[in-house]
Design an enzyme around this catalytic site. Structure first.
Site, PDB file in Angstrom:
ATOM      1  N   HIS A 145      -5.286   8.265  -8.304  1.00 47.37           N
ATOM      2  CA  HIS A 145      -3.821   8.921  -8.494  1.00 47.37           C
ATOM      3  C   HIS A 145      -3.910  10.286  -8.857  1.00 47.37           C
ATOM      4  CE1 HIS A 145       0.147   9.247  -9.933  1.00 47.37           C
ATOM      5  NE2 HIS A 145       0.448   7.974  -9.134  1.00 47.37           N
ATOM      6  N   HIS A 146      -2.937  11.078  -8.098  1.00 45.67           N
ATOM      7  CA  HIS A 146      -3.023  12.534  -8.115  1.00 45.67           C
ATOM      8  C   HIS A 146      -3.197  12.929  -9.928  1.00 45.67           C
ATOM      9  CE1 HIS A 146      -3.340  16.342  -6.829  1.00 45.67           C
ATOM     10  NE2 HIS A 146      -2.564  16.245  -5.582  1.00 45.67           N
ATOM     11  N   ALA A 147      -2.345  11.986 -10.811  1.00 44.55           N
ATOM     12  CA  ALA A 147      -2.302  12.441 -11.840  1.00 44.55           C
ATOM     13  C   ALA A 147      -3.545  12.637 -12.717  1.00 44.55           C
ATOM     14  CB  ALA A 147      -1.314  11.329 -12.858  1.00 44.55           C
TER      15      ALA A 147
END
Length: 512
Positions: A145-147
């Site tokens: 996930h880009h988070a």
């Protein structure tokens, strides 16, 4: 327990069934280099299990604040289960490139469970018919996930599971894993209240850092050192509307030496300039074939890492961005490269004037609840159709190792990346470099790019045109020609060298 930054949290808020916000890669390995000449799935599983302590991202999950009143937190997952995160599938025969791209597209289109650690590894066997690669290869599709990571912090995960030799490094026995209990609602709300008190101080610091930067930018613009033309909105294309839940993936590979040779033809050009020019040419060819090429140049957003030396291992995103026009209105490849080189230089100057880190800090100023609500409303009401796009696509560069690396003894032979698309921006180009190759791969919405192989072919055509193009000599200006003539010594003309005729003499008259 560690709180996400505003920038990291924005990727959580933007995550919807139609816009899953994970990034990842497709890494292809040759198992013939492994001990015994093959790799079994249980070998891969054990290899990953032995490396879990090398990256914090592997066993951390999100805890969201009630009603998203504040940004989420990372905690160590008490119920971490590696078997959920590492999976195994195989392509049916013949196991070619098109089948792999379709499978990667399907895997990428499926969102992640935000209640578990935000990564997945999928081993794909049966890659027996891919041109240029050994028979019997397998792929590792990673989704993160880009988070949790950006392109640079993703290097930490790559390093964690790879070795520099075909003999895997002996890893220490895994430590016992306890995890931590999730915080209760009272603790989360207390932290939210404390953060709300600090918010005005953050706002003041960010504004204080911005004012001198804006002054510098204005001074440079007045002096002609920076042009503000690139700050205007981009033209609308078929890439800039609401996206569907479906994805496509493809890519192509170039020799790094040839890319460098192209770069050397234009003074001041960089490898990144050449890559952006190839993308500009690919977009020009593809959109022209779809009768959707605008007269104005398309713009791409290029992320810029703002990590300090001591932040290389930090989780999350530490990036700013610049927007570059990629010369899609220019037919001549070398003229396009010269144009892109000037545009990137100008965009860097604009970003540096204000400060890339300062621009990143603005993501901390929007209240969490408002950010989450804005992200949901933007998608639900198709607001992307109501305004001109800020840019048409994304081009992100992920530098890879210049030496061979190995996964469970198998040599990495090729790597490509994929990333998220969202309403208003339906294409991301990922540039991966490894050994002597540089790969440009892309992710897009299937409704926007139903024929991904055609765009991949357009990128290849743009590269070939650029490699074969000649630099046109620039005609000297009249002013330079006049100055040159004035500085040159005077020379006699051919007529001046001819012998002058003698003058006629007067003949005296006789008298008489």
């Amino acid at each position: 327990m560690e709180q996400l930054s505003g920038q990291d949290a924005s990727f959580v808020y933007l995550d919807t069934p139609t816009t899953p916000m994970h990034i990842g890669s497709v890494a292809i390995y040759d198992p013939s280099t492994a001990p015994g000449g093959f790799v079994r799935f249980k070998d891969i599983f054990r290899h990953i299990e032995s490396r879990l302590d090398r990256s914090r991202s592997f066993r951390q999950k999100l805890v969201r604040v009630p009603y998203d009143l504040d940004h989420p937190y990372w905690i160590d997952d008490k119920n971490f289960d590696l078997e959920y995160h590492v999976r195994h599938i195989a392509l049916p025969k013949p196991g070619d490139w098109r089948q792999l791209c379709i499978q990667v597209s399907r895997l990428h289109a499926r969102g992640m469970d935000l209640t578990k650690p935000l990564w997945e590894f999928i081993v794909i066997e049966g890659l027996d018919n891919i041109e240029g690669l050994p028979k019997g290869c397998f792929a590792l599709v990673s989704k993160i996930h880009h988070a949790a990571i950006d392109g640079m912090s993703g290097v930490e995960i790559t390093s964690a599971i790879h070795d520099l030799t075909a003999t895997p490094e002996e890893a220490p026995s895994a430590k016992g894993w306890d995890g931590e209990n999730p915080p209760n609602m009272g603790e989360l709300m207390l932290r939210t209240w404390v953060n709300s008190i600090r918010q005005p101080v953050r706002f003041a610091k960010t504004i204080a850092a911005t004012v001198p930067g804006v002054a510098r930018l204005a001074k440079q613009a007045v002096g002609g050192d920076v042009s503000l033309d690139g700050a205007r909105s981009a033209p609308r294309t078929l890439l800039n509307g609401p996206v569907s839940p479906h994805r496509v993936f493809d890519g192509t590979v170039f020799e790094l030496a040839k890319v460098r040779a192209i770069k050397d033809r234009i003074e001041g050009a960089t490898v990144n300039d050449v890559v952006l020019t190839i993308i500009g040419g690919g977009l020009r060819h593809y959109l022209k074939s779809r009768d959707d090429l605008p007269e104005a140049s398309l713009s791409v957003m290029a992320p810029i890492s703002v990590r300090a030396e001591g932040e290389k291992g930090a989780m999350g995103n530490l990036v700013s961005a610049m927007v570059v026009r990629v010369g899609t209105q220019i037919a001549d490849p070398m003229e396009r490269l010269e144009y892109v080189t000037g545009e990137t230089r100008n965009s860097k100057a604009m970003t540096n004037a204000i400060g890339a880190r300062t621009l990143t800090d603005y993501s901390e100023l929007m209240p969490a609840a408002l950010a989450g609500l804005a992200a949901r409303l933007y998608t639900r009401f198709h607001i992307a159709n109501m305004h001109a796009p800020a840019f048409n696509a994304v081009a992100t560069n992920v530098p890879g190792p210049r030496v061979p690396i190995y996964f469970s003894g198998a040599k990495l032979v090729r790597q490509m990346g994929f990333g998220p698309v969202f309403d208003g921006m339906g294409m991301i180009n990922v540039i991966y470099s490894y050994e002597n190759e540089i790969a440009i791969s892309f992710t897009s919405d299937r409704a926007m790019i139903p024929d991904p192989a055609n765009y991949a072919a357009a990128l290849k055509t743009a590269f070939e045109e650029l490699y074969e193009a000649k630099v046109k000599p620039k005609p000297a200006s009249k002013a330079k020609a006049a100055a040159k003539d004035k500085a040159a010594p005077m020379k006699a003309s051919p007529k001046a060298k001819t012998k002058a005729k003698p003058k006629a003499r007067a003949v005296p008259r006789k008298r008489g």
